[in-house]
Design an enzyme around this catalytic site. Structure first.
Site, PDB file in Angstrom:
ATOM      1  CG  HIS A  74      -2.047   0.855   1.180  1.00 60.92           C
ATOM      2  ND1 HIS A  74      -3.157   0.525   0.437  1.00 60.92           N
ATOM      3  CD2 HIS A  74      -2.307   2.067   1.715  1.00 60.92           C
ATOM      4  CE1 HIS A  74      -4.045   1.487   0.530  1.00 60.92           C
ATOM      5  NE2 HIS A  74      -3.558   2.445   1.299  1.00 60.92           N
ATOM      6  CD  GLN A 133      -2.998  -7.706  -1.808  1.00 63.05           C
ATOM      7  OE1 GLN A 133      -3.188  -6.732  -1.102  1.00 63.05           O
ATOM      8  NE2 GLN A 133      -2.046  -8.590  -1.562  1.00 63.05           N
ATOM      9  CE1 TYR A 182      -5.279  -6.383   6.430  1.00 64.21           C
ATOM     10  CE2 TYR A 182      -3.703  -7.576   5.067  1.00 64.21           C
ATOM     11  CZ  TYR A 182      -4.039  -6.459   5.809  1.00 64.21           C
ATOM     12  OH  TYR A 182      -3.145  -5.425   5.939  1.00 64.21           O
ATOM     13  CD  GLU A 188       0.950 -11.002   5.138  1.00 55.18           C
ATOM     14  OE1 GLU A 188       0.333 -11.900   4.513  1.00 55.18           O
ATOM     15  OE2 GLU A 188       2.181 -10.901   5.086  1.00 55.18           O
ATOM     16  CG  HIS A 211      -1.093  -6.950   9.643  1.00 52.42           C
ATOM     17  ND1 HIS A 211       0.191  -6.735   9.194  1.00 52.42           N
ATOM     18  CD2 HIS A 211      -1.884  -6.804   8.562  1.00 52.42           C
ATOM     19  CE1 HIS A 211       0.171  -6.476   7.899  1.00 52.42           C
ATOM     20  NE2 HIS A 211      -1.067  -6.522   7.492  1.00 52.42           N
ATOM     21  CD  GLN A 216      13.895   5.277  10.127  1.00 56.61           C
ATOM     22  OE1 GLN A 216      14.881   4.562  10.190  1.00 56.61           O
ATOM     23  NE2 GLN A 216      13.959   6.572  10.265  1.00 56.61           N
ATOM     24  NE  ARG A 255       1.587 -12.481   0.551  1.00 49.05           N
ATOM     25  CZ  ARG A 255       1.796 -11.213   0.842  1.00 49.05           C
ATOM     26  NH1 ARG A 255       1.196 -10.252   0.169  1.00 49.05           N
ATOM     27  NH2 ARG A 255       2.632 -10.871   1.803  1.00 49.05           N
ATOM     28  NE  ARG A 305      16.221  14.830  30.743  1.00 51.99           N
ATOM     29  CZ  ARG A 305      16.444  15.990  30.155  1.00 51.99           C
ATOM     30  NH1 ARG A 305      17.075  16.950  30.811  1.00 51.99           N
ATOM     31  NH2 ARG A 305      16.060  16.205  28.919  1.00 51.99           N
TER      32      ARG A 305
HETATM   33  P1  NAP Z   1      16.502  11.372  20.690  1.00 52.53           P
HETATM   34  O1  NAP Z   1      15.622  10.400  20.045  1.00 52.53           O
HETATM   35  O2  NAP Z   1      16.148  12.795  20.707  1.00 52.53           O
HETATM   36  O3  NAP Z   1      16.636  10.869  22.220  1.00 52.53           O
HETATM   37  C1  NAP Z   1      17.398  11.550  23.129  1.00 52.53           C
HETATM   38  C2  NAP Z   1      17.214  10.913  24.497  1.00 52.53           C
HETATM   39  O4  NAP Z   1      18.021  11.602  25.404  1.00 52.53           O
HETATM   40  C3  NAP Z   1      15.811  10.976  25.003  1.00 52.53           C
HETATM   41  O5  NAP Z   1      15.504   9.727  25.601  1.00 52.53           O
HETATM   42  C4  NAP Z   1      15.824  12.077  26.045  1.00 52.53           C
HETATM   43  O6  NAP Z   1      14.951  11.663  27.072  1.00 52.53           O
HETATM   44  C5  NAP Z   1      17.275  12.109  26.501  1.00 52.53           C
HETATM   45  N1  NAP Z   1      17.787  13.464  26.774  1.00 52.53           N
HETATM   46  C6  NAP Z   1      17.625  14.565  26.014  1.00 52.53           C
HETATM   47  N2  NAP Z   1      18.252  15.614  26.573  1.00 52.53           N
HETATM   48  C7  NAP Z   1      18.840  15.158  27.700  1.00 52.53           C
HETATM   49  C8  NAP Z   1      19.640  15.772  28.706  1.00 52.53           C
HETATM   50  N3  NAP Z   1      19.955  17.056  28.659  1.00 52.53           N
HETATM   51  N4  NAP Z   1      20.056  15.003  29.710  1.00 52.53           N
HETATM   52  C9  NAP Z   1      19.743  13.690  29.773  1.00 52.53           C
HETATM   53  N5  NAP Z   1      18.989  13.059  28.843  1.00 52.53           N
HETATM   54  C10 NAP Z   1      18.547  13.788  27.824  1.00 52.53           C
HETATM   55  O7  NAP Z   1      17.967  11.283  20.136  1.00 52.53           O
HETATM   56  P2  NAP Z   1      18.853  10.037  19.715  1.00 52.53           P
HETATM   57  O8  NAP Z   1      18.563   8.819  20.494  1.00 52.53           O
HETATM   58  O9  NAP Z   1      20.229  10.580  19.763  1.00 52.53           O
HETATM   59  O10 NAP Z   1      18.442   9.783  18.238  1.00 52.53           O
HETATM   60  C11 NAP Z   1      18.571  10.806  17.268  1.00 52.53           C
HETATM   61  C12 NAP Z   1      17.684  10.520  16.107  1.00 52.53           C
HETATM   62  O11 NAP Z   1      18.234   9.453  15.382  1.00 52.53           O
HETATM   63  C13 NAP Z   1      16.303  10.097  16.538  1.00 52.53           C
HETATM   64  O12 NAP Z   1      15.401  11.184  16.498  1.00 52.53           O
HETATM   65  C14 NAP Z   1      15.937   9.045  15.577  1.00 52.53           C
HETATM   66  O13 NAP Z   1      15.061   9.567  14.609  1.00 52.53           O
HETATM   67  C15 NAP Z   1      17.236   8.660  14.894  1.00 52.53           C
HETATM   68  N6  NAP Z   1      17.485   7.266  15.195  1.00 52.53           N
HETATM   69  C16 NAP Z   1      16.547   6.370  14.857  1.00 52.53           C
HETATM   70  C17 NAP Z   1      16.756   5.073  15.107  1.00 52.53           C
HETATM   71  C18 NAP Z   1      15.752   4.062  14.697  1.00 52.53           C
HETATM   72  O14 NAP Z   1      15.769   2.959  15.142  1.00 52.53           O
HETATM   73  N7  NAP Z   1      14.855   4.370  13.804  1.00 52.53           N
HETATM   74  C19 NAP Z   1      17.892   4.649  15.737  1.00 52.53           C
HETATM   75  C20 NAP Z   1      18.840   5.576  16.077  1.00 52.53           C
HETATM   76  C21 NAP Z   1      18.616   6.890  15.814  1.00 52.53           C
HETATM   77  P3  NAP Z   1      14.595  12.538  28.340  1.00 52.53           P
HETATM   78  O15 NAP Z   1      14.570  13.954  27.879  1.00 52.53           O
HETATM   79  O16 NAP Z   1      13.277  11.997  28.775  1.00 52.53           O
HETATM   80  O17 NAP Z   1      15.657  12.248  29.320  1.00 52.53           O
HETATM   81 FE1  SF4 Z   2      10.932   1.145   3.196  1.00 52.99          FE
HETATM   82 FE2  SF4 Z   2      13.295   1.638   4.379  1.00 52.99          FE
HETATM   83 FE3  SF4 Z   2      13.110  -0.188   2.415  1.00 52.99          FE
HETATM   84 FE4  SF4 Z   2      12.876   2.352   1.825  1.00 52.99          FE
HETATM   85  S1  SF4 Z   2      14.708   1.371   2.672  1.00 52.99           S
HETATM   86  S2  SF4 Z   2      11.557   0.696   1.115  1.00 52.99           S
HETATM   87  S3  SF4 Z   2      11.831   3.142   3.663  1.00 52.99           S
HETATM   88  S4  SF4 Z   2      12.114  -0.291   4.389  1.00 52.99           S
END
Ligand code: NAP
Ligand code: SF4
Length: 672
Positions: free
Chosen positions: A27, A101, A167, A165, A253, A340, A215, A563
């Site tokens: 989709h 589909q 459905y 899935e 799902h 994503q 499917r 926090r």
């Molecule tokens: P984030 O998602 O903004 O998380 C930051 C964490 O730090 C939060 O849990 C926050 O929680 C804490 N924090 C913020 N300021 C703080 C402070 N001054 N003191 C102590 N704790 C603090 O940032 P990130 O983990 O660095 O990731 C960055 C971006 O990368 C994300 O937005 C995400 O989109 C992307 N990313 C995605 C994936 C994924 O799996 N899709 C994986 C890695 C990264 P509190 O404020 O509650 O403490």
């Molecule tokens: Fe979807 Fe990520 Fe694959 Fe792109 S790279 S099709 S966003 S799973």
């Protein structure tokens, strides 16, 4: 020919498919508005041109009850046909083939008109379905048949009947959701009458020369679902009823086992399709986490399946098939299975696109045209944003120099690829490495460009993609040598003790926790270990293929802290966040919210939780507290009067992810 089995034709009797690649149904959100059908036509047209053997549209409902959500795509009236003709005409103009589909959501439908085999609510929707009466079942079968006829009128090459899935059709065949005692329930034979009648009456209505893919849910991954014998019996039933091909469906799902996220090993479920080989004579399609030609070729060469279905990999690269055929596999923009920009968007009612290919589903809007005039650009920073910008500028014909102070391209992706279950990120770096060369970008690694160098370079403009700097919260003891940043751990591989507290539970906090609890090698590289850890029985000795999970003990004792009060990981991605939370739970990671950080000393991390002091006896603290933009160079350049564009984390660090970085870099470069 590098992949002879992948590029062997498949003879269906009345027609022949040129290769063994099926673009599986996905989709996109474009199906739901007639006004978006030209965009959908462009999307399929690019993929037909890219050489796919057969494509399947996203799910189209046969009636209003079958809508997954109100006003979804539906084909039930003669006046719906014209919009679909735009898709088939665009596909056929490129020499492609396409099936539509037919999907009835059943109790997964997100509206009050939902219906089911029985009145059993699904755990993932708020609406209790109305049980179809016997007449309602007959009417629904007629709606499937009518929908197929209209699809034939719209010049589709065939249809796919969505029987997996979880459905509606899947709900009929499983005792879990079918407690009827009329002619449509009670015994396995009666439960599977519904799909068999749909296929039989559809074949009668459409004639012989029309593809019917069924499917089939081969591995339900929920309790009280089909036994393997029932799967085989149903497969034989749909074959006898007139199906042309059987496609594999894996997992409902509502299943609590991941089936397509990036931590699922490549081709993890092929054994299930293999098990059905020999039980029926129809060609079988296998699916899930197949994203590169060598994997597909091995499956076909072993005889595990006759065709390979890929949906997301063709979203990521419309040219996937042609590149595989022409010996340019290393140029494939590989789907990293992050979900994503595709599934996460769809589940948020947003239009799908692709993290690694922001043009997906935007083929008519994000067009990369040759530049009217060749200009000189410097791009600073070879993370995802800088790579996307530099290569798009190069593709358009500009002269581009890409400066990177590190010794390799990739930025944060170099850390992401070390996380167990994120090995696919390496593919994006391989792709961009080739694309830099192909687009003529001059890459200068190990060079820290400053304003003076850039000014003397005489560039028309500079694109700043200098990324982010980790936030370093200050508290007594935060400068202790055993307090590390995620960069110390992931990039610099500093030693970490056996007891760890992680400050910050965003995407990176979760990633670091998974990195620290996992024993090498990652289960993503070992299907046997992965199925044991998640409790999946690929031999399907038990109904649904579920057994007790047996996770390996964690490599470390980890406490994950934030926090904010409440559940940790609440803001992780929609379709993969639950997998990360379940993984850490299985590895006994303690997750605590509402924490304040008081101090760190030799006895550990002293915190207060809801005002109550507690000492976490840990060897190390890893800070994953988010990031701030790294924009000092941008400020310098602007002050020096140089035309400057700022993208990626250097622009806005909050909520930064690679999806925004790559899209922003590509979009900017398409306009310069
Ligand atoms: P984030 O998602 O903004 O998380 C930051 C964490 O730090 C939060 O849990 C926050 O929680 C804490 N924090 C913020 N300021 C703080 C402070 N001054 N003191 C102590 N704790 C603090 O940032 P990130 O983990 O660095 O990731 C960055 C971006 O990368 C994300 O937005 C995400 O989109 C992307 N990313 C995605 C994936 C994924 O799996 N899709 C994986 C890695 C990264 P509190 O404020 O509650 O403490
Ligand atoms: Fe979807 Fe990520 Fe694959 Fe792109 S790279 S099709 S966003 S799973």
């Amino acid at each position: 020919m590098e992949y002879p089995h992948l590029f062997a034709a498949l003879d269906l009797g009345f027609t022949s498919l040129p290769n063994r690649v099926l673009m599986g149904s996905m989709h996109t959100g474009l199906e739901d508005r007639s006004s978006n059908f030209d965009k959908l036509a462009a999307y399929f047209s690019e993929r037909a041109k890219g050489g796919v053997g057969l494509m399947v549209t996203g799910g189209i409902a046969p009636n209003i009850e079958g809508w997954l959500k109100p006003f979804d795509g539906r084909l039930s009236m003669p006046w719906h046909v014209a919009r679909h003709r735009r898709i088939t005409a665009a596909t056929h103009a490129e020499g492609g083939r396409i099936c539509m589909q037919i999907l009835h959501g059943g109790r997964y439908s997100y509206h009050p008109l939902s219906v089911g085999a029985s009145t059993i609510k699904s755990p993932i929707t708020p609406f209790k379905p109305r049980a179809l009466s016997s007449r309602g079942v007959e009417r629904t079968i007629n709606d499937f048949v009518g929908c197929a006829k209209l699809a034939q009128d719209a010049a589709y090459d065939g249809i796919e009947i969505m029987g997996s899935e979880g459905y509606l059709i899947n709900q009929f065949v499983a005792a879990r959701t079918n407690t009827r005692n009329d002619e449509w329930g009670g015994s396995a034979e009666k439960r599977m009458r519904f799909p068999i009648e749909i296929v039989r009456r559809t074949r009668e209505a459409v004639g012989r020369n029309f593809i019917i893919i069924y499917r089939l849910s081969m591995l339900d991954l929920v309790d009280n679902a089909q036994s393997w014998n029932e799967v085989v019996q149903l497969a034989r039933g749909v074959e006898a009823a007139g199906a042309s091909i059987i496609n594999t469906g894996i997992g409902w799902h509502e299943a609590r086992v991941p089936t397509i996220v990036t931590s699922v090993p490549r081709a993890a479920f092929v054994a299930v399709t293999r098990k059905l080989k020999g039980e029926v004579g129809l060609p079988l399609i296998t699916t899930n986490r197949i994203n590169m030609p060598a994997v597909a070729e091995q499956i076909l060469a072993r005889g595990d399946a006759d065709m390979v279905s890929m949906a997301r990999p063709l979203l990521a690269d419309a040219e996937w098939v042609n590149k595989a055929r022409n010996g340019r596999t290393d140029r494939i923009n590989t789907c990293i299975a992050c979900n994503q920009a595709c599934l996460d968007h769809v589940f948020q009612n947003r239009q799908a696109t692709c993290l690694v290919n922001p043009r997906a589903c935007q083929e008519t809007e994000l067009v990369i045209r040759p530049a009217p005039e060749r200009k000189r650009y410097a791009v600073i920073g070879a993370g995802p944003a800088g790579l996307a910008a530099a290569t798009t500028l190069g593709e358009r014909g500009h002269a581009v120099t890409l400066f990177e102070h590190a010794g390799a391209i990739g930025g944060q992706f170099n850390m992401a690829k070390r996380i167990p279950g994120k090995e696919e990120f390496q593919e994006t770096l391989r792709y961009f490495g080739h694309r830099l060369a192909d687009t003529g970008v001059e890459l200068r690694l190990g060079v820290r460009a400053d304003a003076a160098v850039l000014k003397s370079g005489g560039y028309d403009a500079v694109v700043v993609a200098t990324g982010v700097t980790p936030r370093s919260p200050r508290f007594p003891g935060s400068d202790h040598p055993r307090v590390l940043s995620y960069i110390d751990v992931l990039r610099d591989q500093k030693p970490v003790g056996l007891r760890v507290a992680i400050i910050g539970a965003g995407g990176i906090g979760f990633d670091v926790a998974e990195y620290l609890v996992e024993n090498a090698p990652s289960p993503t590289t070992d299907i046997g270990r992965w199925t044991r850890e998640w409790g999946v029985d690929l031999t399907i000795e038990h109904r649904g293929g579920l057994v007790a999970p047996a996770p390996e003990p964690p490599a470390r004792r980890v406490v994950l802290l934030q926090r904010t009060e409440g559940r940790l990981g609440a803001r992780l991605n929609k379709t993969s966040g639950w997998v990360h939370r379940a993984t850490l739970k299985a590895k006994k990671v303690e997750m605590i919210g509402g924490v304040s950080y008081d101090r760190f000393d030799d006895s550990g991390l002293h915190v207060s939780i809801a005002g109550i002091p507690r000492t976490l006896e840990v060897d190390n603290v890893i800070v994953c507290a988010g990031q701030v933009p790294n924009r000092s160079l941008a400020d310098e350049l602007i002050a020096a009067g140089i035309v400057t564009h700022v993208i990626g984390g250097a622009d806005v660090a909050a909520e930064l992810d690679a999806k925004r970085a790559i899209a922003q870099g590509t979009r900017l470069a398409s306009t310069l």
